[in-house]
Structure formats: C-alpha cells, structure tokens
Design a protein around this motif. Structure first.
Motif, mmCIF file in Angstrom:
data_model
loop_
_atom_site.group_PDB
_atom_site.id
_atom_site.type_symbol
_atom_site.label_atom_id
_atom_site.label_comp_id
_atom_site.label_asym_id
_atom_site.label_seq_id
_atom_site.Cartn_x
_atom_site.Cartn_y
_atom_site.Cartn_z
ATOM 1 N N SER A 167 43.402 -45.596 -40.090
ATOM 2 C CA SER A 167 43.560 -44.870 -41.358
ATOM 3 C C SER A 167 44.998 -44.409 -41.598
ATOM 4 C CB SER A 167 42.627 -43.653 -41.368
ATOM 5 O OG SER A 167 43.075 -42.710 -40.406
ATOM 6 N N ILE A 168 45.922 -44.900 -40.788
ATOM 7 C CA ILE A 168 47.305 -44.445 -40.940
ATOM 8 C C ILE A 168 48.249 -45.647 -41.088
ATOM 9 C CG2 ILE A 168 47.936 -44.365 -38.474
ATOM 10 C CD1 ILE A 168 49.131 -41.533 -39.112
ATOM 11 N N ASP A 169 49.204 -45.512 -41.959
ATOM 12 C CA ASP A 169 50.204 -46.566 -42.142
ATOM 13 C C ASP A 169 51.258 -46.432 -41.041
ATOM 14 O OD1 ASP A 169 53.041 -47.326 -43.333
ATOM 15 O OD2 ASP A 169 51.540 -48.503 -44.420
ATOM 16 N N LYS A 170 51.371 -47.464 -40.196
ATOM 17 C CA LYS A 170 52.258 -47.377 -39.029
ATOM 18 C C LYS A 170 53.720 -47.190 -39.419
ATOM 19 C CE LYS A 170 49.267 -50.186 -36.219
ATOM 20 N NZ LYS A 170 49.064 -51.481 -35.591
ATOM 21 N N ASN A 171 54.151 -47.881 -40.474
ATOM 22 C CA ASN A 171 55.553 -47.740 -40.906
ATOM 23 C C ASN A 171 55.832 -46.326 -41.398
ATOM 24 O OD1 ASN A 171 56.436 -50.342 -40.261
ATOM 25 N ND2 ASN A 171 55.664 -51.158 -42.198
ATOM 26 N N ASN A 172 54.874 -45.769 -42.128
ATOM 27 C CA ASN A 172 55.026 -44.400 -42.619
ATOM 28 C C ASN A 172 55.041 -43.417 -41.450
ATOM 29 O OD1 ASN A 172 55.213 -42.443 -44.791
ATOM 30 N ND2 ASN A 172 53.132 -41.865 -44.238
ATOM 31 N N TYR A 173 54.180 -43.665 -40.457
ATOM 32 C CA TYR A 173 54.141 -42.813 -39.257
ATOM 33 C C TYR A 173 55.509 -42.812 -38.574
ATOM 34 C CZ TYR A 173 53.007 -41.189 -34.538
ATOM 35 O OH TYR A 173 53.004 -40.503 -33.338
ATOM 36 N N LYS A 174 56.077 -44.016 -38.386
ATOM 37 C CA LYS A 174 57.384 -44.130 -37.714
ATOM 38 C C LYS A 174 58.470 -43.424 -38.527
ATOM 39 C CE LYS A 174 56.642 -48.659 -36.629
ATOM 40 N NZ LYS A 174 57.014 -50.026 -36.276
ATOM 41 N N HIS A 175 58.409 -43.600 -39.857
ATOM 42 C CA HIS A 175 59.412 -42.982 -40.735
ATOM 43 C C HIS A 175 59.314 -41.453 -40.668
ATOM 44 C CE1 HIS A 175 62.174 -42.635 -44.103
ATOM 45 N NE2 HIS A 175 61.334 -41.781 -44.654
#
Length: 199
Positions: A167-175
C-alpha cells in the motif's frame, strides 16, 4: 585477479537469478564448464562462495558510492543525486537471493548486512563531514549514528513488520525518508539548497 573478478561477476548473476538455496554447486560448475572438484578448490563450500559473492557485490556498490561522492561537490546536492545502481540495491532487498539468504543462511545474511552498514556509513560520514565544512550540515549530532539510522530506514522497507509494502509507493517512501534525514541534519544555509532541489 581479473579472472576471479569475472568468475564472481557471473556467479553473482547466477545467485541473483536462482537464489542462494536453489542454486547448487553442481549448477555453478556446469555453468562455468568446470568440474565440481575444481570449484571446490576455489571455494571449500557453497557458504564460502556466497560470502565471496556478497563481498564482491558490496565492494562494487561502495566503489560506486565513493566515486559519486567525488563527482558532486555540493554535499546536499550529492544526497539527492539519483543513481540507478544504488536504487537497485535498496530494491534488491526483496529479491529471491535475499529472501533465501534470510531463511536458509541467516548468519551469512546478518554478517553481510553489518558489513554493508559499516561501509555505507563510512561514505555517509564522509558526506556529513564535507557538508559541515561547507556550512550545510549541523555540527551538533553524532554523524555515525545518523548514518546508521539513514541506512536502516532506506534498507528496511521490504522487511518492516509495521508497514504494508503493497500500500506504499516505494519511490515516495525513499523521497520522504531522504527529506526527513536531510531536514534533520541541515543548517538554514543547507535548507536553502533543499528548497531549490525540492521545488
């Protein structure tokens, strides 16, 4: 030396494709067109080969990180410089190789991650020292602890018991992880650079 590098490069591809448990010494000797006896002269068992492969891949990554550190003068900008190889490292945390290492070779996996953390932290500490000398980073925090916190946050997404990764966008998490870390360590001067990068 070059011959061993080529061997480890190909062996690492085999492990990444097939996994640590699935791939056998028979498979490896067949892939290289050598006898199992010859393979066992090079590595006394599969565990020793796995460790050599992990060390080889780690050195590749750290060499790349150190190179990027020399190419970008501004310490803050360096942290936001995307690098495909480094992104692949964080993403590979969910690979069959890593999953099988955790399940079947936990001691090897834990040793590798500790070594990875140490070497990654050295690169991060160098970036912190550079940023401090440029006036972009605060001086009143423990560089080693912060480097390890950053490594933990970046590398633990796939294995976190607290986050539903579907349920989480990995790129957004990293950013967002990067922004959290950078806002924690930058001075007002550093935050001006952050604003330019983020807008």
């Amino acid at each position: 030396m070059e011959e061993n590098k080529e061997f480890l490069m190909k062996a690492s591809e085999l492990f990444l494709e097939n996994g640590a448990k699935t791939l056998t010494m028979d498979d490896i000797s067949r892939s290289f067109g050598i006898s199992k006896k010859t393979l066992y002269v090079k590595y006394k068992n599969k565990e020793e080969l796995i460790e050599a492969v992990l060390h080889f891949k780690l050195e590749e990554i750290i060499t790349r990180l150190r190179y990027l550190e020399t190419q970008i003068e501004n310490a803050v900008e360096r942290m936001f410089c995307r690098d495909e190889q480094i992104d692949n490292v964080a993403d590979s945390n969910n690979s069959i190789l890593i999953k099988q290492l955790i399940k079947y070779y936990p001691a090897i996996f834990n040793k590798h991650m500790r070594e990875f953390s140490e070497k990654f932290s050295e690169v991060m500490i160098h970036n912190i020292e550079k940023g401090r000398s440029q006036g972009y980073y605060r001086t009143n925090f423990d560089a080693e602890v912060y480097a390890k916190i950053f490594f933990q946050l970046i590398m633990s997404l796939e294995s976190s018991p607290f986050i539903d990764v579907s349920s989480i966008d990995k790129n957004n998490y990293k950013h967002e992880t990067m922004n959290l870390y950078m806002n924690a360590i930058t001075t007002e001067k550093g935050k001006e650079i952050l604003k330019k990068i983020n807008y």
